[in-house]
Design a protein around this motif. Structure first.
Motif, mmCIF file in Angstrom:
data_model
loop_
_atom_site.group_PDB
_atom_site.id
_atom_site.type_symbol
_atom_site.label_atom_id
_atom_site.label_comp_id
_atom_site.label_asym_id
_atom_site.label_seq_id
_atom_site.Cartn_x
_atom_site.Cartn_y
_atom_site.Cartn_z
ATOM 1 N N LEU A 529 0.837 -1.197 0.000
ATOM 2 C CA LEU A 529 0.000 0.000 0.000
ATOM 3 C C LEU A 529 0.879 1.258 0.000
ATOM 4 N N GLY A 530 0.364 2.333 -0.591
ATOM 5 C CA GLY A 530 1.079 3.607 -0.534
ATOM 6 C C GLY A 530 1.438 4.187 -1.887
ATOM 7 N N GLY A 531 0.725 3.774 -2.931
ATOM 8 C CA GLY A 531 1.034 4.321 -4.256
ATOM 9 C C GLY A 531 2.443 3.981 -4.713
ATOM 10 N N LEU A 532 2.861 2.739 -4.471
ATOM 11 C CA LEU A 532 4.231 2.316 -4.794
ATOM 12 C C LEU A 532 4.347 1.685 -6.180
ATOM 13 N N LYS A 580 4.385 11.063 0.247
ATOM 14 C CA LYS A 580 5.518 10.979 -0.690
ATOM 15 C C LYS A 580 6.123 12.353 -0.965
ATOM 16 N N SER A 581 5.296 13.393 -0.903
ATOM 17 C CA SER A 581 5.806 14.738 -1.198
ATOM 18 C C SER A 581 6.797 15.220 -0.154
ATOM 19 N N LYS A 582 6.815 14.578 0.989
ATOM 20 C CA LYS A 582 7.757 14.960 2.039
ATOM 21 C C LYS A 582 9.147 14.374 1.820
ATOM 22 N N GLY A 583 9.279 13.509 0.796
ATOM 23 C CA GLY A 583 10.597 12.968 0.474
ATOM 24 C C GLY A 583 10.646 11.468 0.606
ATOM 25 N N SER A 586 10.526 9.854 4.152
ATOM 26 C CA SER A 586 9.185 9.776 4.723
ATOM 27 C C SER A 586 8.415 8.601 4.133
ATOM 28 N N LEU A 587 8.499 8.421 2.829
ATOM 29 C CA LEU A 587 7.821 7.305 2.173
ATOM 30 C C LEU A 587 8.369 5.977 2.657
ATOM 31 N N LYS A 588 9.677 5.880 2.714
ATOM 32 C CA LYS A 588 10.313 4.622 3.106
ATOM 33 C C LYS A 588 9.942 4.244 4.539
ATOM 34 N N GLN A 589 9.948 5.222 5.413
ATOM 35 C CA GLN A 589 9.690 4.936 6.814
ATOM 36 C C GLN A 589 8.293 4.372 7.026
ATOM 37 N N VAL A 590 7.317 4.896 6.301
ATOM 38 C CA VAL A 590 5.934 4.477 6.519
ATOM 39 C C VAL A 590 5.594 3.240 5.706
#
Length: 621
Positions: A529-532, A580-583, A586-590
């Motif tokens: 999940l997460g638009g990956l 994702k816009s935070k970098g 941020s995406l990787k951590q969540v």
């Protein structure tokens, strides 16, 4: 009075006598006979003239008609039968030959385009007879002729700007000539038309000029005559190509040096000695140039050229002279990650080095011994020589060709249209199976055996929470299932993957082992999940390029363990783009580090059925 009258009588008598003489002549000689006599006399005089004149009926020298390009036009007409024994302008024949060479290697030096331009310029100029290019000649032979054409072209251009560009001819006229020192430019060789219509290589009539392969690329300066105040200049060198390309590839900067190249590892320098121009570049030979985090541990290599001639005091002598080319690259960056090890080094190394057939020296900057040991079989498959640790090498090594930075196309991908020898990802996987001695090249199960499915287990993040249920579901549709996480050693996992026909895993580096699957196998990627979907592309296109069937499964929110950590109205569910816009961090951590997967088997089972149907279809072929 008497005197005057006597003169008049005498004049009358003279006139009377003349008239009688003419009247008698006309009665004796008829006009027709008189004309015949005149004609006979003219013929006698003509024969007497030609009997004393020197007339060459075998060879008539061409006249200087004062037409620009006359000699070049004559050369073209005389060369047609020698090139291909066909009609048409030889400029087109040169163009075709150059295109044939370009198709062989469109990667470093389009030398073919330069040859075309040179041929066009030579056709435009007059007074130079160039040896025609043979359409069936080798690439090396054509390259030599192209170099000779460039020399002639440059000399013509220099002569056109010279005030002394004409001299008197032996017949009193004048014709354009090229003023040059014989040591600088060999005299153009006249071509002898062949006695039979079979195309032949051009032959030189006299040994006035050295063979084409001995013509120097850089002519010597024209010597100034004593007493002359003009400064004679050499014919211009061919256009200088910068050593490094810093713009055409978005992944890596790379340099290519040919000639007297000297590498000093401990100093991190690569120097081209005796170049026509001095320049200097700083390059980090790793294909993540836009990622500061990846490049921070990659050492800068100084690539330069000097006009200093070989043997000068300021240039260090060669401690080791190599007869093979060298490839210089770094093994730092993200190579600790299994996927990046392949996409950043292993695959580019195959793409760059495979064509040399092992006759190439690897120079490794930032060498990590543990990493080199892990992939040592791959290095040995591409080079017959031990790797050189540049940082520990305090000697000057000399090469004739060095490439700094590996050839890269895209992440985990090869573009066959741009690759040497048309290499593809199928060629890469075949090579990797050969490196580890893997027997299966096609995903066809043995008679009576079930197709095998490799389920890649992950130890920490993006795990299959219900792995046991997935195994039972796969077995129910007909698979024999093998579960493995993999180990540090590549060979054992490669052998296991090659025994399987399909591979299933959540997005991650473990899917890189698809390179060991037999052609025709299946790869199932589960996208968290997460638009990956964009990161799934790292395996989507490459798997297809490897000749594998790619299936993608995107989980629903209910299949993510993130629902156990955040409320349903949290931005990680409602606004993944905002996360994702935070970098990347941020995406990787969540979405990558905190998320595991629990597959809905009712929803997932059709994909398993599609995978096994594909493999069974292979068996029926």
């Amino acid at each position: 009075m008497e005197g005057g009258g006597g003169g008049k009588a005498m004049g009358y008598a003279h006139h009377h006598d003349t008239a009688r003489l003419l009247k008698a002549f006309t009665r004796t000689v008829e006009p027709r006979n008189f004309g015949i006599g005149l004609l006979a006399g003219f013929l006698l005089v003509t024969c007497a003239y030609f009997s004393t004149a020197r007339f060459d009926a075998i060879h008539i020298a061409p006249l200087d008609l004062g037409v620009p390009g006359q000699d070049a036009a004559l050369s073209r007409e005389g060369s047609k039968a020698e090139v291909l024994d066909t009609d048409g302008d030889d400029k087109d024949l040169v163009h075709d030959a150059s295109l044939a060479d370009t198709k062989k290697d469109d990667t470093f030096a389009r030398d073919g385009d330069a040859a075309v331009e040179a041929a066009k310029d030579d056709d435009a100029g007059g007074g130079a007879l160039l040896p025609p290019l043979s359409a069936n000649g080798t690439q090396e032979e054509q390259g030599v002729l192209e170099d000779q054409e460039l020399l002639v072209q440059d000399a013509i251009a220099a002569a056109a700007n010279s005030p002394n560009k004409s001299s008197s001819s032996s017949n009193g006229g004048s014709q354009p000539v090229v003023q040059s020192d014989p040591a600088t430019l060999p005299a153009p060789v006249q071509q002898t038309p062949p006695s039979i219509p079979v195309p032949e290589a051009p032959k030189q009539e006299e040994a006035k000029a050295p063979p084409a392969q001995q013509i120097a690329l850089v002519p010597e300066p024209v010597k100034q005559q004593p007493g002359s105040e003009e400064v004679a200049t050499a014919a211009p060198r061919r256009e200088w190509k910068p050593l490094c390309d810093m713009t055409s590839n978005r992944r890596i900067d790379w340099c290519e040096l040919d000639g007297d190249v000297r590498v000093h590892g401990a100093r991190g320098t690569v120097t081209l000695v005796g170049a026509p121009r001095a320049e200097e570049w700083r390059v980090r030979p790793y294909p993540r140039k836009v990622d500061p985090n990846a490049m921070r541990h990659v050492t800068n290599i100084t690539v330069r050229s000097t006009t200093t001639l070989p043997g000068a005091a300021e240039e260090e002598e060669c401690a080791i002279k190599h007869s093979v080319p060298a490839l210089l690259f770094s093994d730092r960056g993200y190579t600790g990650n299994y996927f990046h090890a392949y996409t950043d080094v292993i695959l580019p190394l195959f793409l760059t080095a495979k064509r040399y057939g092992g006759e190439v020296q690897f120079l490794v900057s930032d060498m990590q011994m543990w990493w080199v040991g892990k992939f040592l079989p791959v290095f040995k498959s591409l080079s017959n020589y031990d790797l050189v640790d540049l940082a520990a090498d305090n000697r000057t090594r000399c090469f004739q060709h060095v490439q700094v930075g590996l050839t890269c196309h895209a992440d985990f991908s090869i573009d066959p249209l741009r690759a040497p020898n048309g290499y593809s990802m199928v060629d890469f996987t075949r090579h990797m199976r050969g490196v580890y001695g893997l027997p299966r090249g096609l995903a066809v199960p043995a008679a009576g055996a079930r197709p095998r499915l490799l389920l890649i287990a992950r130890a920490s993040t993006r795990r299959f929470v219900n792995a046991d249920e997935i195994v039972r579901a796969a077995q129910k549709v007909g698979f024999e299932v093998v579960v493995s996480e993999g180990t540090h050693e590549v060979a054992p996992f490669a052998e296991l993957a090659n025994t399987c026909d399909a591979m299933l895993g959540v997005h991650g580096a473990g899917l890189t082992n698809m390179v060991f699957l037999p052609t025709g196998g299946v790869v199932i990627q589960v996208v968290p999940l997460g638009g990956l979907e964009f990161v799934a592309g790292y395996f989507r296109t490459p798997s297809r390029d490897m000749g594998l069937r790619y299936l993608e499964y995107r989980i629903a929110p209910a299949e993510s363990t993130l629902t156990e950590q955040y409320p349903s109205d949290h931005p990680i569910f409602t606004d993944p783009d905002g996360v994702k816009s935070k970098g990347w961090d941020s995406l990787k951590q969540v979405y990558l580090d905190k998320q595991d997967v629990r597959l809905d088997l009712k929803r997932f089972r059709p994909l398993l059925k599609k995978a096994i149907a594909h493999i069974r279809a292979n068996k029926l072929q």
